[in-house]
Design a protein around this motif. Structure first.
Motif, PDB file in Angstrom:
ATOM      1  N   MET A   1       0.843  -1.176   0.000  1.00 31.56           N
ATOM      2  CA  MET A   1       0.000   0.000   0.000  1.00 31.56           C
ATOM      3  C   MET A   1       0.890   1.243   0.000  1.00 31.56           C
ATOM      4  SD  MET A   1      -2.575   1.394   3.005  1.00 31.56           S
ATOM      5  CE  MET A   1      -3.751   0.098   2.758  1.00 31.56           C
ATOM      6  N   LYS A   2       0.417   2.262  -0.693  1.00 37.12           N
ATOM      7  CA  LYS A   2       1.119   3.539  -0.720  1.00 37.12           C
ATOM      8  C   LYS A   2       0.433   4.498   0.238  1.00 37.12           C
ATOM      9  CE  LYS A   2       2.822   3.090  -5.381  1.00 37.12           C
ATOM     10  NZ  LYS A   2       3.002   3.702  -6.681  1.00 37.12           N
ATOM     11  N   ALA A   3       1.240   5.309   0.915  1.00 36.49           N
ATOM     12  CA  ALA A   3       0.724   6.330   1.825  1.00 36.49           C
ATOM     13  C   ALA A   3       1.514   7.606   1.599  1.00 36.49           C
ATOM     14  CB  ALA A   3       0.871   5.877   3.275  1.00 36.49           C
ATOM     15  N   THR A   4       0.802   8.717   1.586  1.00 33.85           N
ATOM     16  CA  THR A   4       1.439  10.023   1.500  1.00 33.85           C
ATOM     17  C   THR A   4       1.118  10.774   2.779  1.00 33.85           C
ATOM     18  OG1 THR A   4       1.204  10.081  -0.902  1.00 33.85           O
ATOM     19  CG2 THR A   4       1.591  12.188   0.193  1.00 33.85           C
ATOM     20  N   ILE A   5       2.150  11.322   3.402  1.00 33.92           N
ATOM     21  CA  ILE A   5       1.972  12.125   4.610  1.00 33.92           C
ATOM     22  C   ILE A   5       2.439  13.547   4.324  1.00 33.92           C
ATOM     23  CG2 ILE A   5       4.188  11.295   5.538  1.00 33.92           C
ATOM     24  CD1 ILE A   5       3.024  11.746   8.373  1.00 33.92           C
ATOM     25  N   TRP A   6       1.553  14.509   4.639  1.00 36.06           N
ATOM     26  CA  TRP A   6       1.930  15.918   4.584  1.00 36.06           C
ATOM     27  C   TRP A   6       2.465  16.225   5.975  1.00 36.06           C
ATOM     28  CZ3 TRP A   6      -1.446  13.810   1.339  1.00 36.06           C
ATOM     29  CH2 TRP A   6      -1.306  14.150  -0.005  1.00 36.06           C
ATOM     30  N   HIS A   7       3.767  16.387   6.042  1.00 33.38           N
ATOM     31  CA  HIS A   7       4.536  16.267   7.270  1.00 33.38           C
ATOM     32  C   HIS A   7       5.280  17.546   7.605  1.00 33.38           C
ATOM     33  CE1 HIS A   7       7.249  14.302  10.113  1.00 33.38           C
ATOM     34  NE2 HIS A   7       8.304  14.579   9.375  1.00 33.38           N
ATOM     35  N   ASN A   8       5.377  17.800   8.922  1.00 31.49           N
ATOM     36  CA  ASN A   8       6.249  18.856   9.437  1.00 31.49           C
ATOM     37  C   ASN A   8       7.189  18.177  10.426  1.00 31.49           C
ATOM     38  OD1 ASN A   8       7.518  20.920  10.818  1.00 31.49           O
ATOM     39  ND2 ASN A   8       5.687  22.188  10.953  1.00 31.49           N
ATOM     40  N   PRO A   9       8.475  18.061  10.095  1.00 30.32           N
ATOM     41  CA  PRO A   9       9.399  17.353  10.968  1.00 30.32           C
ATOM     42  C   PRO A   9       9.576  17.989  12.346  1.00 30.32           C
ATOM     43  CG  PRO A   9      10.586  18.406   9.169  1.00 30.32           C
ATOM     44  CD  PRO A   9       9.128  18.578   8.900  1.00 30.32           C
ATOM     45  N   LYS A  10       9.137  19.231  12.527  1.00 30.46           N
ATOM     46  CA  LYS A  10       9.239  19.887  13.828  1.00 30.46           C
ATOM     47  C   LYS A  10       8.054  19.547  14.742  1.00 30.46           C
ATOM     48  CE  LYS A  10      11.955  23.774  12.166  1.00 30.46           C
ATOM     49  NZ  LYS A  10      12.019  25.231  12.006  1.00 30.46           N
ATOM     50  N   CYS A  11       7.051  18.862  14.206  1.00 25.87           N
ATOM     51  CA  CYS A  11       5.830  18.535  14.944  1.00 25.87           C
ATOM     52  C   CYS A  11       5.911  17.116  15.503  1.00 25.87           C
ATOM     53  CB  CYS A  11       4.623  18.663  14.023  1.00 25.87           C
ATOM     54  SG  CYS A  11       3.081  18.049  14.727  1.00 25.87           S
ATOM     55  N   GLY A  12       5.766  16.976  16.816  1.00 23.43           N
ATOM     56  CA  GLY A  12       5.834  15.665  17.450  1.00 23.43           C
ATOM     57  C   GLY A  12       4.762  14.712  16.950  1.00 23.43           C
ATOM     58  N   THR A  13       3.529  15.178  16.793  1.00 21.74           N
ATOM     59  CA  THR A  13       2.454  14.315  16.305  1.00 21.74           C
ATOM     60  C   THR A  13       2.748  13.858  14.887  1.00 21.74           C
ATOM     61  OG1 THR A  13       0.855  15.449  17.717  1.00 21.74           O
ATOM     62  CG2 THR A  13      -0.035  14.149  15.897  1.00 21.74           C
ATOM     63  N   SER A  14       3.275  14.736  14.071  1.00 23.21           N
ATOM     64  CA  SER A  14       3.621  14.384  12.703  1.00 23.21           C
ATOM     65  C   SER A  14       4.749  13.343  12.690  1.00 23.21           C
ATOM     66  CB  SER A  14       4.022  15.646  11.931  1.00 23.21           C
ATOM     67  OG  SER A  14       4.042  15.416  10.551  1.00 23.21           O
ATOM     68  N   ARG A  15       5.747  13.535  13.526  1.00 27.27           N
ATOM     69  CA  ARG A  15       6.852  12.554  13.600  1.00 27.27           C
ATOM     70  C   ARG A  15       6.353  11.195  14.074  1.00 27.27           C
ATOM     71  NH1 ARG A  15       9.437  16.915  16.127  1.00 27.27           N
ATOM     72  NH2 ARG A  15       9.334  15.832  18.127  1.00 27.27           N
ATOM     73  N   LYS A  16       5.468  11.183  15.062  1.00 25.94           N
ATOM     74  CA  LYS A  16       4.923   9.912  15.569  1.00 25.94           C
ATOM     75  C   LYS A  16       4.069   9.218  14.512  1.00 25.94           C
ATOM     76  CE  LYS A  16       4.924  11.522  20.335  1.00 25.94           C
ATOM     77  NZ  LYS A  16       4.082  12.041  21.422  1.00 25.94           N
ATOM     78  N   THR A  17       3.302   9.984  13.762  1.00 31.12           N
ATOM     79  CA  THR A  17       2.492   9.406  12.690  1.00 31.12           C
ATOM     80  C   THR A  17       3.384   8.813  11.616  1.00 31.12           C
ATOM     81  OG1 THR A  17       0.742  11.018  13.124  1.00 31.12           O
ATOM     82  CG2 THR A  17       0.657   9.871  11.008  1.00 31.12           C
ATOM     83  N   LEU A  18       4.414   9.528  11.232  1.00 30.85           N
ATOM     84  CA  LEU A  18       5.363   9.011  10.251  1.00 30.85           C
ATOM     85  C   LEU A  18       6.009   7.725  10.749  1.00 30.85           C
ATOM     86  CD1 LEU A  18       6.915   9.190   7.597  1.00 30.85           C
ATOM     87  CD2 LEU A  18       8.497  10.783   8.725  1.00 30.85           C
ATOM     88  N   ALA A  19       6.378   7.682  12.016  1.00 32.58           N
ATOM     89  CA  ALA A  19       6.986   6.472  12.583  1.00 32.58           C
ATOM     90  C   ALA A  19       6.013   5.296  12.504  1.00 32.58           C
ATOM     91  CB  ALA A  19       7.406   6.718  14.026  1.00 32.58           C
ATOM     92  N   LEU A  20       4.735   5.518  12.792  1.00 30.57           N
ATOM     93  CA  LEU A  20       3.737   4.453  12.680  1.00 30.57           C
ATOM     94  C   LEU A  20       3.661   3.926  11.251  1.00 30.57           C
ATOM     95  CD1 LEU A  20       0.824   5.857  14.873  1.00 30.57           C
ATOM     96  CD2 LEU A  20       2.165   3.804  15.335  1.00 30.57           C
ATOM     97  N   LEU A  21       3.688   4.840  10.291  1.00 30.29           N
ATOM     98  CA  LEU A  21       3.647   4.424   8.883  1.00 30.29           C
ATOM     99  C   LEU A  21       4.893   3.618   8.522  1.00 30.29           C
ATOM    100  CD1 LEU A  21       2.309   7.713   7.259  1.00 30.29           C
ATOM    101  CD2 LEU A  21       1.104   5.514   7.348  1.00 30.29           C
ATOM    102  N   GLU A  22       6.048   4.098   8.931  1.00 29.22           N
ATOM    103  CA  GLU A  22       7.304   3.433   8.578  1.00 29.22           C
ATOM    104  C   GLU A  22       7.447   2.072   9.257  1.00 29.22           C
ATOM    105  OE1 GLU A  22      10.089   7.283   7.534  1.00 29.22           O
ATOM    106  OE2 GLU A  22      10.074   6.569   9.601  1.00 29.22           O
ATOM    107  N   GLU A  23       6.816   1.895  10.413  1.00 32.21           N
ATOM    108  CA  GLU A  23       6.894   0.628  11.140  1.00 32.21           C
ATOM    109  C   GLU A  23       5.895  -0.410  10.631  1.00 32.21           C
ATOM    110  OE1 GLU A  23       6.118   1.943  15.127  1.00 32.21           O
ATOM    111  OE2 GLU A  23       8.085   2.910  15.312  1.00 32.21           O
ATOM    112  N   THR A  24       4.960   0.020   9.791  1.00 33.73           N
ATOM    113  CA  THR A  24       3.937  -0.895   9.294  1.00 33.73           C
ATOM    114  C   THR A  24       4.444  -1.601   8.042  1.00 33.73           C
ATOM    115  OG1 THR A  24       2.227   0.576  10.162  1.00 33.73           O
ATOM    116  CG2 THR A  24       1.532  -1.069   8.540  1.00 33.73           C
ATOM    117  N   PRO A  25       4.442  -2.934   8.072  1.00 35.07           N
ATOM    118  CA  PRO A  25       4.932  -3.683   6.903  1.00 35.07           C
ATOM    119  C   PRO A  25       4.103  -3.378   5.650  1.00 35.07           C
ATOM    120  CG  PRO A  25       4.586  -5.144   8.795  1.00 35.07           C
ATOM    121  CD  PRO A  25       4.009  -3.812   9.159  1.00 35.07           C
TER     122      PRO A  25
END
Length: 116
Positions: free
Chosen positions: A1-25
């Motif tokens: 599956m493809k996922a696109t995240i509109w991300h701000n690396p300075k935002c903790g919630t955004s970083r945590k969401t990105l980590a969840l995506l990256e950890e999902t097989p």
């Protein structure tokens, strides 16, 4: 599956969401730093429509010029908010995530689970 995240690396919630995506097989993540590469007005309109929220619900008030620009007033239209977001991306609440299953404004970050 493809996922696109509109991300701000300075935002903790955004970083945590990105980590969840990256950890999902089996998820191929595209990261768009929306402050550097903002979505178009049409893309924002589509993202909010697909997320089932209004532009008002996607407006970032804290840490943005939303109040000074009068965007928190009840008389402001969705079109006015979209126009403002398109010209000033700090007004976009983050993170927005889009997959083939839909779009979510991932606040809290666990909301991403609904679309992966």
């Amino acid at each position: 599956m493809k996922a696109t995240i509109w991300h701000n690396p300075k935002c903790g919630t955004s970083r945590k969401t990105l980590a969840l995506l990256e950890e999902t097989p089996d998820i191929e993540v595209t990261v768009v730093e929306y402050l550097k590469t903002p979505p178009s007005r049409a893309k924002l309109e589509q993202l909010y429509r697909d997320a089932g929220i209004t532009p008002q619900e996607g407006l970032r008030v804290r840490g943005s010029p939303a109040e000074e620009l009068g965007l928190t007033d009840d008389s402001v239209t969705a079109d006015q908010i979209l126009d403002a977001m398109a010209s000033e991306p700090t007004l976009i609440e983050r993170p927005l995530v889009e997959t083939e299953k839909g779009v979510r404004l991932c606040r809290p970050q666990e909301r991403v689970q609904e679309i992966i």
